[in-house]
Design an enzyme around this catalytic site. Structure first.
Site, PDB file in Angstrom:
ATOM      1  N   SER A 141       0.860  -1.200   0.000  1.00  0.00           N
ATOM      2  CA  SER A 141       0.000   0.000   0.000  1.00  0.00           C
ATOM      3  C   SER A 141       0.885   1.234   0.000  1.00  0.00           C
ATOM      4  O   SER A 141       2.031   1.180   0.465  1.00  0.00           O
ATOM      5  CB  SER A 141      -0.873   0.004   1.269  1.00  0.00           C
ATOM      6  OG  SER A 141      -1.532   1.263   1.405  1.00  0.00           O
ATOM      7  N   TYR A 154      -1.822  -0.844  10.270  1.00  0.00           N
ATOM      8  CA  TYR A 154      -1.971  -1.058   8.825  1.00  0.00           C
ATOM      9  C   TYR A 154      -0.694  -0.607   8.105  1.00  0.00           C
ATOM     10  O   TYR A 154      -0.120  -1.341   7.305  1.00  0.00           O
ATOM     11  CB  TYR A 154      -3.196  -0.292   8.306  1.00  0.00           C
ATOM     12  CG  TYR A 154      -3.517  -0.557   6.854  1.00  0.00           C
ATOM     13  CD1 TYR A 154      -4.320  -1.638   6.492  1.00  0.00           C
ATOM     14  CD2 TYR A 154      -3.035   0.263   5.843  1.00  0.00           C
ATOM     15  CE1 TYR A 154      -4.618  -1.892   5.147  1.00  0.00           C
ATOM     16  CE2 TYR A 154      -3.323   0.021   4.507  1.00  0.00           C
ATOM     17  CZ  TYR A 154      -4.125  -1.050   4.162  1.00  0.00           C
ATOM     18  OH  TYR A 154      -4.415  -1.302   2.838  1.00  0.00           O
ATOM     19  N   LYS A 158       2.092  -2.963   6.159  1.00  0.00           N
ATOM     20  CA  LYS A 158       2.338  -2.818   4.723  1.00  0.00           C
ATOM     21  C   LYS A 158       3.816  -2.493   4.449  1.00  0.00           C
ATOM     22  O   LYS A 158       4.381  -2.968   3.455  1.00  0.00           O
ATOM     23  CB  LYS A 158       1.426  -1.742   4.132  1.00  0.00           C
ATOM     24  CG  LYS A 158      -0.059  -2.123   4.142  1.00  0.00           C
ATOM     25  CD  LYS A 158      -0.337  -3.349   3.285  1.00  0.00           C
ATOM     26  CE  LYS A 158      -1.818  -3.561   3.036  1.00  0.00           C
ATOM     27  NZ  LYS A 158      -2.102  -4.769   2.238  1.00  0.00           N
TER      28      LYS A 158
END
Ligand SMILES: NC(=O)c1ccc[n+]([C@@H]2O[C@H](COP(=O)([O-])OP(=O)(O)OC[C@H]3O[C@@H](n4cnc5c(N)ncnc54)[C@H](O)[C@@H]3O)[C@@H](O)[C@H]2O)c1
Length: 274
Positions: A141, A154, A158
């Site tokens: 991401s 998150y 990533k």
């Protein structure tokens, strides 16, 4: 051009929705046999049925090493080999400040976003090393590249996926197994609504609104799409990228280049002496 994956066999995790579903459709259209792996059984099975004889669905929770191994084995048993492993399953959670972090939030994020990729590479690479060929693709991401695109867990997960990609590209390259990552920018999918607690139908109903909102989120003046990411995955899956390994390819309309030029100019204007 068609047939770019003719004769190849792919497993795609998170294939019942969004980027994974679009990639399954594109890979199948380009001649691949595809195993769709996801926890959403009805939707995964429906997409596999829609794609016809060279697609299958298998229930797979990517946080479970044995289930990921079973999905890889299913592909080999059904189609005879494994050429492409697209470790794409993911989810988002509302995340607050570090002081609000609860231990279960750590497990919920990292087990899917990092653990699922790790298990996928482990099982796929065992088959690919024996074949002396294969392409592994991991969905990272923009949140793994810069700060401010996602929550703490998150983003950290990533970023770890991007580094894992480099580490294992180095280990597996000598066996002619490639490992690359894609860093999508803002792509309207159900992940946003699901992360906010909606069910899949409600989250999908939100997609047209996200599409409008994301149109000005990056320099390229339109919203990104699941097809943009699927095309990048197709290139990394295909022999066209056979000398490419260890990269993280941003597919973000320029989002990670920084603020929009027009925003920077407006800020300069605001700072200019009268
Ligand atoms: N949409 C974006 O803007 C964006 C941006 C950057 C990265 N990503 C990443 O792209 C990937 C795909 O997301 P998407 O946007 O298509 O979302 P999506 O919600 O449409 O699809 C994600 C899929 O993963 C599946 N999944 C979740 N947990 C799973 C588990 N434990 N085991 C197996 N499957 C599981 C879901 O059931 C769903 O079908 C994710 O890794 C996400 O983090 C998305």
């Amino acid at each position: 051009m068609t047939g770019r994956l003719e004769g190849k066999v792919a497993v795609i995790t998170g294939a019942a929705s969004g980027i994974g579903a679009e990639s399954a459709r594109l890979f199948a259209a380009e001649g691949a046999s595809v195993v769709l792996a996801d926890v959403q059984d009805d939707r995964g099975q429906r997409i596999a049925d829609e794609l016809g004889g060279n697609a299958r669905f298998i229930h797979t929770d990517v946080t479970d090493d044995a289930q990921v191994g079973a999905a890889v084995q299913f592909a080999v048993d059904t189609f005879g080999r494994l050429d492409v492993m697209f470790n794409n399953a993911g989810r988002g959670h509302p995340e607050g400040l570090i002081s609000d972090l609860k231990p279960e939030m750590y497990r919920e994020s990292v087990d899917v976003l990092l653990g699922g990729v790790l298990f996928g590479i482990k099982h796929a690479s065992a088959v690919m090393k024996a074949q002396k060929s294969g392409s592994i693709i991991n969905t990272a991401s923009v949140a793994g590249i810069g700060v401010g695109y996602g929550g703490t867990l998150y983003s950290a997960s990533k970023a770890a996926v991007i580094h894992l990609t480099r580490v294992l590209a180095n280990e597996l390259g000598e066996e002619n197994v490639r490992v690359n990552a894609i860093a999508p920018g803002a792509i309207p999918t159900a992940i946003f609504g699901r992360g906010g607690g909606m069910d899949q139908d409600a989250a999908e109903a939100l997609i047209p609104i996200l599409q409008m909102g994301f149109a000005k989120a990056q320099p390229i003046p339109r919203s990104g799409s699941t097809h943009d990411i699927a095309e990048a995955a197709l290139w990394l899956a295909s022999d066209a990228s056979s000398f490419v390994t260890g990269i993280c390819l941003p597919v973000d309309g320029g989002m990670t280049t920084g603020k929009l030029f027009s925003q920077r100019m407006a800020e300069l204007g605001a700072m200019a002496p009268a």
